[in-house]
Design a protein around this motif. Structure first.
Motif, PDB file in Angstrom:
ATOM      1  N   ILE A 117       0.827  -1.211   0.000  1.00 43.61           N
ATOM      2  CA  ILE A 117       0.000   0.000   0.000  1.00 43.61           C
ATOM      3  C   ILE A 117       0.863   1.263   0.000  1.00 43.61           C
ATOM      4  CG2 ILE A 117      -1.635   1.332   1.406  1.00 43.61           C
ATOM      5  CD1 ILE A 117      -2.758  -1.438   2.323  1.00 43.61           C
ATOM      6  N   ALA A 118       1.895   1.260   0.851  1.00 41.55           N
ATOM      7  CA  ALA A 118       2.686   2.480   1.022  1.00 41.55           C
ATOM      8  C   ALA A 118       3.760   2.641  -0.055  1.00 41.55           C
ATOM      9  CB  ALA A 118       3.338   2.480   2.408  1.00 41.55           C
ATOM     10  N   ARG A 119       4.409   1.549  -0.441  1.00 45.01           N
ATOM     11  CA  ARG A 119       5.522   1.640  -1.395  1.00 45.01           C
ATOM     12  C   ARG A 119       5.075   1.444  -2.844  1.00 45.01           C
ATOM     13  NH1 ARG A 119       9.212   4.414   1.431  1.00 45.01           N
ATOM     14  NH2 ARG A 119       9.850   3.327   3.344  1.00 45.01           N
ATOM     15  N   ALA A 120       4.134   0.526  -3.056  1.00 44.27           N
ATOM     16  CA  ALA A 120       3.680   0.261  -4.425  1.00 44.27           C
ATOM     17  C   ALA A 120       2.437   1.073  -4.789  1.00 44.27           C
ATOM     18  CB  ALA A 120       3.380  -1.229  -4.597  1.00 44.27           C
ATOM     19  N   ASN A 121       1.929   1.853  -3.821  1.00 45.63           N
ATOM     20  CA  ASN A 121       0.754   2.716  -4.045  1.00 45.63           C
ATOM     21  C   ASN A 121      -0.469   1.939  -4.537  1.00 45.63           C
ATOM     22  OD1 ASN A 121       2.003   5.190  -3.299  1.00 45.63           O
ATOM     23  ND2 ASN A 121       3.041   5.229  -5.284  1.00 45.63           N
ATOM     24  N   MET A 122      -0.637   0.739  -4.014  1.00 44.49           N
ATOM     25  CA  MET A 122      -1.806  -0.055  -4.355  1.00 44.49           C
ATOM     26  C   MET A 122      -2.968   0.286  -3.428  1.00 44.49           C
ATOM     27  SD  MET A 122      -0.033  -3.768  -5.145  1.00 44.49           S
ATOM     28  CE  MET A 122      -1.601  -4.487  -5.644  1.00 44.49           C
ATOM     29  N   ALA A 123      -4.194   0.064  -3.894  1.00 42.90           N
ATOM     30  CA  ALA A 123      -5.382   0.404  -3.117  1.00 42.90           C
ATOM     31  C   ALA A 123      -5.506  -0.526  -1.906  1.00 42.90           C
ATOM     32  CB  ALA A 123      -6.624   0.288  -3.982  1.00 42.90           C
ATOM     33  N   PRO A 124      -5.726   0.037  -0.714  1.00 46.73           N
ATOM     34  CA  PRO A 124      -5.860  -0.799   0.489  1.00 46.73           C
ATOM     35  C   PRO A 124      -6.957  -1.845   0.363  1.00 46.73           C
ATOM     36  CG  PRO A 124      -5.610   1.501   1.097  1.00 46.73           C
ATOM     37  CD  PRO A 124      -5.771   1.472  -0.384  1.00 46.73           C
ATOM     38  N   PHE A 125      -8.062  -1.502  -0.285  1.00 45.74           N
ATOM     39  CA  PHE A 125      -9.171  -2.447  -0.425  1.00 45.74           C
ATOM     40  C   PHE A 125      -8.717  -3.695  -1.174  1.00 45.74           C
ATOM     41  CE2 PHE A 125     -12.799  -4.283  -2.577  1.00 45.74           C
ATOM     42  CZ  PHE A 125     -13.784  -4.284  -1.607  1.00 45.74           C
ATOM     43  N   ILE A 126      -8.009  -3.514  -2.285  1.00 44.67           N
ATOM     44  CA  ILE A 126      -7.574  -4.638  -3.110  1.00 44.67           C
ATOM     45  C   ILE A 126      -6.511  -5.462  -2.392  1.00 44.67           C
ATOM     46  CG2 ILE A 126      -6.508  -5.304  -5.290  1.00 44.67           C
ATOM     47  CD1 ILE A 126      -9.365  -4.221  -5.517  1.00 44.67           C
ATOM     48  N   VAL A 127      -5.536  -4.778  -1.804  1.00 43.75           N
ATOM     49  CA  VAL A 127      -4.431  -5.481  -1.136  1.00 43.75           C
ATOM     50  C   VAL A 127      -4.936  -6.329   0.025  1.00 43.75           C
ATOM     51  CG1 VAL A 127      -2.340  -5.172   0.242  1.00 43.75           C
ATOM     52  CG2 VAL A 127      -2.691  -3.787  -1.811  1.00 43.75           C
ATOM     53  N   THR A 128      -5.756  -5.745   0.872  1.00 45.81           N
ATOM     54  CA  THR A 128      -6.210  -6.483   2.051  1.00 45.81           C
ATOM     55  C   THR A 128      -7.267  -7.528   1.707  1.00 45.81           C
ATOM     56  OG1 THR A 128      -7.822  -4.720   2.584  1.00 45.81           O
ATOM     57  CG2 THR A 128      -5.647  -4.585   3.605  1.00 45.81           C
ATOM     58  N   LEU A 129      -8.000  -7.318   0.613  1.00 43.73           N
ATOM     59  CA  LEU A 129      -8.911  -8.359   0.138  1.00 43.73           C
ATOM     60  C   LEU A 129      -8.109  -9.570  -0.320  1.00 43.73           C
ATOM     61  CD1 LEU A 129     -11.744  -9.335  -0.586  1.00 43.73           C
ATOM     62  CD2 LEU A 129     -11.503  -8.184  -2.802  1.00 43.73           C
ATOM     63  N   ALA A 130      -7.014  -9.329  -1.020  1.00 42.73           N
ATOM     64  CA  ALA A 130      -6.137 -10.427  -1.434  1.00 42.73           C
ATOM     65  C   ALA A 130      -5.542 -11.137  -0.215  1.00 42.73           C
ATOM     66  CB  ALA A 130      -5.023  -9.889  -2.333  1.00 42.73           C
ATOM     67  N   SER A 131      -5.172 -10.370   0.809  1.00 40.65           N
ATOM     68  CA  SER A 131      -4.633 -10.967   2.034  1.00 40.65           C
ATOM     69  C   SER A 131      -5.680 -11.785   2.772  1.00 40.65           C
ATOM     70  CB  SER A 131      -4.086  -9.873   2.951  1.00 40.65           C
ATOM     71  OG  SER A 131      -2.998  -9.215   2.363  1.00 40.65           O
ATOM     72  N   LEU A 132      -6.924 -11.322   2.729  1.00 45.12           N
ATOM     73  CA  LEU A 132      -8.031 -12.089   3.316  1.00 45.12           C
ATOM     74  C   LEU A 132      -8.099 -13.473   2.691  1.00 45.12           C
ATOM     75  CD1 LEU A 132     -11.673 -10.846   3.870  1.00 45.12           C
ATOM     76  CD2 LEU A 132     -11.263 -12.933   2.606  1.00 45.12           C
ATOM     77  N   LEU A 133      -8.060 -13.516   1.364  1.00 41.92           N
ATOM     78  CA  LEU A 133      -8.138 -14.797   0.666  1.00 41.92           C
ATOM     79  C   LEU A 133      -6.890 -15.634   0.910  1.00 41.92           C
ATOM     80  CD1 LEU A 133      -9.600 -13.485  -2.723  1.00 41.92           C
ATOM     81  CD2 LEU A 133     -10.849 -14.564  -0.846  1.00 41.92           C
ATOM     82  N   ALA A 134      -5.727 -14.992   0.912  1.00 44.61           N
ATOM     83  CA  ALA A 134      -4.477 -15.719   1.111  1.00 44.61           C
ATOM     84  C   ALA A 134      -4.397 -16.318   2.511  1.00 44.61           C
ATOM     85  CB  ALA A 134      -3.293 -14.787   0.862  1.00 44.61           C
ATOM     86  N   ALA A 135      -4.759 -15.532   3.531  1.00 44.72           N
ATOM     87  CA  ALA A 135      -4.708 -16.029   4.911  1.00 44.72           C
ATOM     88  C   ALA A 135      -5.694 -17.168   5.116  1.00 44.72           C
ATOM     89  CB  ALA A 135      -5.004 -14.890   5.889  1.00 44.72           C
TER      90      ALA A 135
END
Length: 325
Positions: A117-135
Motif C-alpha cells: 500500500i505504502a511503497r507500491a501505491n496499491m489500493a488498500p481495499f484490493i491489497v487487504t482483500l487479497a490478504s483475506l483470501l491468502a490467509a
C-alpha cells in the motif's frame, strides 16, 4: 472573518456528539436492558459479555489506527482465524512458541499489506482483500481443509492465558484494556499519533510537511496484523483449540465498531475510546438478542447495520456543519 459564537459552539457540540455519542447510546441501552431483563445486570453476564467482546476489541484497535490514516484492512478476520490455528499448533512447544508463531506470521502479513500500500501505491481495499483470501487459504492448507483441529494442552500456561482470571475478570479482558490504554496514549500523547491524523487528513499535505507517510502506513498495517494474530491466539487459548471457522465476517464487525465509535471512514479523525464503546455496544446488542430468546443471531447484523447507517449519515451531517461554520 471571525466565526460567530453560536456557530463555534455548535461545531464543538457536533464534535462532542461524534466522539462520545456512542457512549451515551451504550449507557442508555444498558440502563433499559437492566430494567427489562434482570439477568442482564448480573455480574456473571457482564463478565461473559466483556470476555466475548475482548477479542473483537483487540482486532478493532488495530483497525482504528488503519482507518484514521484513511485506509482499510479487510484481512483481519482471516488473520484472526489463522493466528488461532497457529497458536494451537505451536502450543505443544510451550507458552512462548504459542504466542510467537502467530505474531510473527500475522505481523508479516500486515507488513506485506503495508509495503504494497505504502511503497507500491496499491489500493488498500484490493491489497487487504487479497490478504483475506491468502490467509484463509493458508489456514485451510495448514488444517487439511479443516479436517485437522489442533488442541491446546490442558492445564498449560497458554490455556491459562485464555481461561484464567483476576478477581473474576478473564485475562483477555485485562489484556484488551491494557492495549487500549497504550493505544490511547500512542494516539494522543505521541508524535506518531499526530502523524496518523495528519496522514489521514491529507497524505499529500503530510508529505509536504516532511512527515514519514510511507513508514507510518507500513507500521499501522503491521500493527493491525499483529493485533489480529494476538486476538486469534487468545481465542484459541480460551477455546483450547484452533477453530477454523471463526473470524468469518469479523472484519466487518471491526469496521462497524470503529465507525460507530466516531472514527471517520475517510480518515483524519477518530478515538480509541470511541472504538471501545462501539465494540461494547455491538456485544450488548448480541447479548440482548440472546436474552430475548425468540430472535436468532442474524438480527444482530440487522441492528448493527442500522446503527452503522445512522452513524455514517450523522457523520456526514456533522462534517458538513463544521465546514459551513
Amino acid at each position: 472573518p471571525e466565526p460567530r459564537p453560536e456557530a463555534s459552539t455548535g461545531s464543538r457540540i457536533g464534535e462532542l456528539v461524534q466522539r462520545q455519542g456512542v457512549l451515551a447510546v451504550l449507557l442508555t441501552v444498558i440502563l433499559i436492558a437492566s430494567f427489562v431483563y434482570p439477568t442482564f445486570a448480573s455480574l456473571d453476564n457482564a463478565r461473559g459479555v466483556t470476555v466475548q467482546a475482548s477479542f473483537l476489541a483487540i482486532v478493532a484497535l488495530g483497525m482504528t489506527l488503519v482507518i484514521i490514516t484513511g485506509g482499510i484492512d479487510l484481512s483481519v478476520g482471516s488473520v484472526f482465524a489463522l493466528g488461532g490455528v497457529l497458536a494451537a499448533w505451536a502450543s505443544q512447544w510451550g507458552f512462548f512458541a504459542a504466542l510467537l508463531v502467530p505474531l510473527v506470521v500475522c505481523g508479516t502479513i500486515g507488513l506485506v499489506n503495508g509495503l504494497l500500500i505504502a511503497r507500491a501505491n496499491m489500493a488498500p481495499f484490493i491489497v487487504t482483500l487479497a490478504s483475506l483470501l491468502a490467509a484463509r487459504g493458508m489456514l485451510l492448507a495448514f488444517t487439511d481443509e479443516g479436517a485437522t483441529t489442533y488442541l491446546v494442552p490442558k492445564d498449560s500456561a497458554f490455556a491459562e492465558l485464555g481461561q484464567g482470571s483476576v478477581w473474576g475478570f478473564g485475562y483477555p479482558i485485562l489484556i484488551a484494556l491494557a492495549l487500549f490504554g497504550a493505544g490511547g496514549l500512542l494516539l494522543q500523547r505521541t508524535s506518531f499519533g499526530q502523524t496518523l491524523f495528519a496522514v489521514g487528513g491529507s497524505s499529500d499535505a503530510a508529505t509536504l510537511m516532511g512527515l514519514p507517510v510511507a513508514r507510518t502506513k507500513i507500521l499501522v498495517y503491521t500493527l493491525s496484523g499483529l493485533l489480529a494474530g494476538l486476538a486469534g491466539a487468545l481465542n484459541a487459548a480460551r477455546l483450547s483449540s484452533g477453530v477454523t471457522i471463526v473470524g468469518v465476517g469479523m472484519e466487518l464487525d471491526a469496521i462497524s465498531a470503529v465507525v460507530i465509535g466516531g472514527t471517520l471512514l475517510i480518515g483524519g479523525a477518530g478515538s480509541i475510546s470511541g472504538t471501545l464503546w462501539g465494540v461494547l455496544l455491538l456485544a450488548v446488542i448480541q447479548n440482548l438478542i440472546n436474552q430475548i430468546g425468540s430472535l436468532n443471531s442474524s438480527y444482530q447484523s440487522v441492528v448493527s447495520g442500522g446503527f452503522l447507517i445512522v452513524v455514517v449519515v450523522a457523520q456526514r451531517y456533522l462534517a458538513r456543519s463544521r465546514r459551513t461554520t
